[in-house]
Design an enzyme around this catalytic site. Sequence first.
Site, PDB file in Angstrom:
ATOM      1  N   LYS A   1       0.594  -5.000   0.746  1.00 14.25           N
ATOM      2  CA  LYS A   1       1.813  -4.943  -0.080  1.00 14.25           C
ATOM      3  C   LYS A   1       2.023  -6.260  -0.834  1.00 14.25           C
ATOM      4  O   LYS A   1       2.551  -6.254  -1.956  1.00 14.25           O
ATOM      5  CB  LYS A   1       3.034  -4.614   0.784  1.00 14.25           C
ATOM      6  CG  LYS A   1       3.033  -3.197   1.364  1.00 14.25           C
ATOM      7  CD  LYS A   1       3.007  -2.122   0.301  1.00 14.25           C
ATOM      8  CE  LYS A   1       3.315  -0.742   0.859  1.00 14.25           C
ATOM      9  NZ  LYS A   1       3.034   0.336  -0.103  1.00 14.25           N
TER      10      LYS A   1
ATOM     11  N   TYR B   1       3.074  -3.887  11.292  1.00 13.73           N
ATOM     12  CA  TYR B   1       2.821  -3.562   9.883  1.00 13.73           C
ATOM     13  C   TYR B   1       1.499  -4.195   9.426  1.00 13.73           C
ATOM     14  O   TYR B   1       0.806  -3.674   8.563  1.00 13.73           O
ATOM     15  CB  TYR B   1       3.994  -4.011   9.016  1.00 13.73           C
ATOM     16  CG  TYR B   1       4.083  -3.281   7.690  1.00 13.73           C
ATOM     17  CD1 TYR B   1       4.328  -1.912   7.639  1.00 13.73           C
ATOM     18  CD2 TYR B   1       3.927  -3.965   6.490  1.00 13.73           C
ATOM     19  CE1 TYR B   1       4.417  -1.244   6.431  1.00 13.73           C
ATOM     20  CE2 TYR B   1       4.016  -3.313   5.275  1.00 13.73           C
ATOM     21  CZ  TYR B   1       4.254  -1.948   5.250  1.00 13.73           C
ATOM     22  OH  TYR B   1       4.341  -1.293   4.043  1.00 13.73           O
TER      23      TYR B   1
ATOM     24  N   VAL C   1      -7.540   8.358  -4.655  1.00 15.48           N
ATOM     25  CA  VAL C   1      -7.611   7.130  -5.464  1.00 15.48           C
ATOM     26  C   VAL C   1      -8.859   6.300  -5.185  1.00 15.48           C
ATOM     27  O   VAL C   1      -9.158   5.366  -5.932  1.00 15.48           O
ATOM     28  CB  VAL C   1      -6.338   6.247  -5.300  1.00 15.48           C
ATOM     29  CG1 VAL C   1      -5.110   6.952  -5.847  1.00 15.48           C
ATOM     30  CG2 VAL C   1      -6.139   5.818  -3.847  1.00 15.48           C
TER      31      VAL C   1
ATOM     32  N   LEU D   1       5.786  10.746   6.459  1.00 14.73           N
ATOM     33  CA  LEU D   1       4.500  10.783   7.160  1.00 14.73           C
ATOM     34  C   LEU D   1       3.904   9.385   7.276  1.00 14.73           C
ATOM     35  O   LEU D   1       3.422   8.989   8.331  1.00 14.73           O
ATOM     36  CB  LEU D   1       3.504  11.654   6.374  1.00 14.73           C
ATOM     37  CG  LEU D   1       3.534  13.146   6.587  1.00 14.73           C
ATOM     38  CD1 LEU D   1       2.430  13.793   5.752  1.00 14.73           C
ATOM     39  CD2 LEU D   1       3.350  13.477   8.066  1.00 14.73           C
ATOM     40  N   ALA D   2       3.939   8.628   6.172  1.00 12.19           N
ATOM     41  CA  ALA D   2       3.337   7.289   6.178  1.00 12.19           C
ATOM     42  C   ALA D   2       4.044   6.393   7.202  1.00 12.19           C
ATOM     43  O   ALA D   2       3.389   5.650   7.947  1.00 12.19           O
ATOM     44  CB  ALA D   2       3.414   6.665   4.786  1.00 12.19           C
TER      45      ALA D   2
HETATM   46  P1  NAP Z   1       4.116   9.768   2.364  1.00 16.53           P
HETATM   47  O1  NAP Z   1       5.025  10.882   2.076  1.00 16.53           O
HETATM   48  O2  NAP Z   1       3.178   9.909   3.519  1.00 16.53           O
HETATM   49  O3  NAP Z   1       3.315   9.403   1.039  1.00 16.53           O
HETATM   50  C1  NAP Z   1       2.151   8.612   1.038  1.00 16.53           C
HETATM   51  C2  NAP Z   1       1.216   9.240   0.048  1.00 16.53           C
HETATM   52  O4  NAP Z   1       0.029   8.441  -0.139  1.00 16.53           O
HETATM   53  C3  NAP Z   1       0.739  10.601   0.505  1.00 16.53           C
HETATM   54  O5  NAP Z   1       0.928  11.552  -0.523  1.00 16.53           O
HETATM   55  C4  NAP Z   1      -0.725  10.358   0.768  1.00 16.53           C
HETATM   56  O6  NAP Z   1      -1.537  11.497   0.645  1.00 16.53           O
HETATM   57  C5  NAP Z   1      -1.031   9.347  -0.307  1.00 16.53           C
HETATM   58  N1  NAP Z   1      -2.358   8.777  -0.135  1.00 16.53           N
HETATM   59  C6  NAP Z   1      -2.844   8.075   0.910  1.00 16.53           C
HETATM   60  N2  NAP Z   1      -4.145   7.787   0.696  1.00 16.53           N
HETATM   61  C7  NAP Z   1      -4.473   8.310  -0.512  1.00 16.53           C
HETATM   62  C8  NAP Z   1      -5.647   8.346  -1.295  1.00 16.53           C
HETATM   63  N3  NAP Z   1      -6.799   7.798  -0.879  1.00 16.53           N
HETATM   64  N4  NAP Z   1      -5.618   8.969  -2.508  1.00 16.53           N
HETATM   65  C9  NAP Z   1      -4.493   9.562  -2.942  1.00 16.53           C
HETATM   66  N5  NAP Z   1      -3.339   9.577  -2.246  1.00 16.53           N
HETATM   67  C10 NAP Z   1      -3.332   8.951  -1.042  1.00 16.53           C
HETATM   68  O7  NAP Z   1       4.935   8.422   2.682  1.00 16.53           O
HETATM   69  P2  NAP Z   1       5.994   7.559   1.861  1.00 16.53           P
HETATM   70  O8  NAP Z   1       6.695   6.769   2.890  1.00 16.53           O
HETATM   71  O9  NAP Z   1       6.733   8.386   0.908  1.00 16.53           O
HETATM   72  O10 NAP Z   1       5.043   6.531   1.086  1.00 16.53           O
HETATM   73  C11 NAP Z   1       5.079   6.327  -0.318  1.00 16.53           C
HETATM   74  C12 NAP Z   1       4.989   4.842  -0.616  1.00 16.53           C
HETATM   75  O11 NAP Z   1       6.201   4.225  -0.201  1.00 16.53           O
HETATM   76  C13 NAP Z   1       3.860   4.105   0.099  1.00 16.53           C
HETATM   77  O12 NAP Z   1       3.305   3.144  -0.767  1.00 16.53           O
HETATM   78  C14 NAP Z   1       4.595   3.416   1.237  1.00 16.53           C
HETATM   79  O13 NAP Z   1       3.920   2.275   1.713  1.00 16.53           O
HETATM   80  C15 NAP Z   1       5.871   3.057   0.527  1.00 16.53           C
HETATM   81  N6  NAP Z   1       6.996   2.693   1.379  1.00 16.53           N
HETATM   82  C16 NAP Z   1       7.397   3.516   2.385  1.00 16.53           C
HETATM   83  C17 NAP Z   1       8.458   3.140   3.201  1.00 16.53           C
HETATM   84  C18 NAP Z   1       8.907   4.030   4.328  1.00 16.53           C
HETATM   85  O14 NAP Z   1       9.609   3.546   5.230  1.00 16.53           O
HETATM   86  N7  NAP Z   1       8.572   5.298   4.344  1.00 16.53           N
HETATM   87  C19 NAP Z   1       9.130   1.927   2.974  1.00 16.53           C
HETATM   88  C20 NAP Z   1       8.708   1.106   1.918  1.00 16.53           C
HETATM   89  C21 NAP Z   1       7.640   1.489   1.136  1.00 16.53           C
HETATM   90  P3  NAP Z   1      -2.177  12.077   2.030  1.00 16.53           P
HETATM   91  O15 NAP Z   1      -1.024  12.539   2.851  1.00 16.53           O
HETATM   92  O16 NAP Z   1      -3.097  13.157   1.549  1.00 16.53           O
HETATM   93  O17 NAP Z   1      -2.935  10.959   2.668  1.00 16.53           O
END
Ligand code: NAP
Length: 276
Positions: A171, A164, A73, A203-204
């Site tokens: 966010k 965080y 992105v 992962l995130a």
């Molecule tokens: P995730 O599986 O690690 O997904 C995060 C995604 O973001 C990965 O596919 C990652 O790709 C992608 N990403 C990061 N930098 C990027 C870039 N420059 N261009 C394109 N893609 C990029 O983790 P997730 O927890 O499902 O996260 C998804 C969303 O949910 C995020 O916005 C996160 O903040 C939000 N969220 C998560 C939680 C939680 O507890 N897990 C709670 C609330 C909200 P790469 O792996 O290649 O970097």
Amino acid sequence: MAEQNFPQGQLMAGKRGLIMGVANKNSIAWAIARQLSAQGAELAFTYQGDALLRRVKPLAESVGSDILCECDVTNDDTMDATFKTLKDKWGKIDFLVHAIAFAGKDQLAGSFIENTTREGFKSALDISAYSFVDAGRRAAEIMNDGGAMVTLTYLGSERVIPNYNVMGVAKAALEASTRYMAADLGPRQIRVNAISAGPIKTLAAAGIGSGRHMFRFNKAASAMQDNTDPMGVAGAALYLLSDLGLSCTGETHHVDGGFHAIGMPQEGPLRESMPD
Ligand code: NAP
């Protein structure tokens, strides 16, 4: 519940959309994608790099998708190419799922005021907030009127969550962007919403310091005294992206077992970790 699907249905029949942010089968975006597919949606996916392609391709294939676009992105060329592919293949789309966030590990630990650098701040805001504005604008250009967009956020935007840090600021920008996008696209009946999910093991989430404490505290202090089920997040996305969500826009919807609603948790569940 995490590996199951809701009963099959037709809520998304005839609708096509892009899922951004599947890294593996634990990704929130994948939980959402599965439920959208089970309701008849046709899906396209983005991925970053060959390592992720190896993981995302079989997942995409399992829901009948053969549109995979490499997309960073922060790179306009890959963003242009992604939305051109969608236009060439489908002409129009109906929805966008944005589940992307990033901040350097050094930015996600310890003191916010001491550890947040200019570069760290810019990159977190760029990848985690601006990317939704950018993807949303490009998506809107090829979106049918009446379409919908969803992004993923977290309570760290509203309240201080240890470690965080700059991601909480990103966010907050993401949630504000959601409201402005909703206003701009509302006249076309395109709805834009955010889901504020409780902690989920992905992962995130692993990149945030004191993760174990976060999960234990959330379980103990939430109204439901449990961690957030990704299926609940997927169900909320289904509601917001389908016609069930008609008239709902500009909203940040919490799916966190009621954690956000609690001012002071009951004494019991937390007592053992808090000596008198
Ligand atoms: P995730 O599986 O690690 O997904 C995060 C995604 O973001 C990965 O596919 C990652 O790709 C992608 N990403 C990061 N930098 C990027 C870039 N420059 N261009 C394109 N893609 C990029 O983790 P997730 O927890 O499902 O996260 C998804 C969303 O949910 C995020 O916005 C996160 O903040 C939000 N969220 C998560 C939680 C939680 O507890 N897990 C709670 C609330 C909200 P790469 O792996 O290649 O970097």
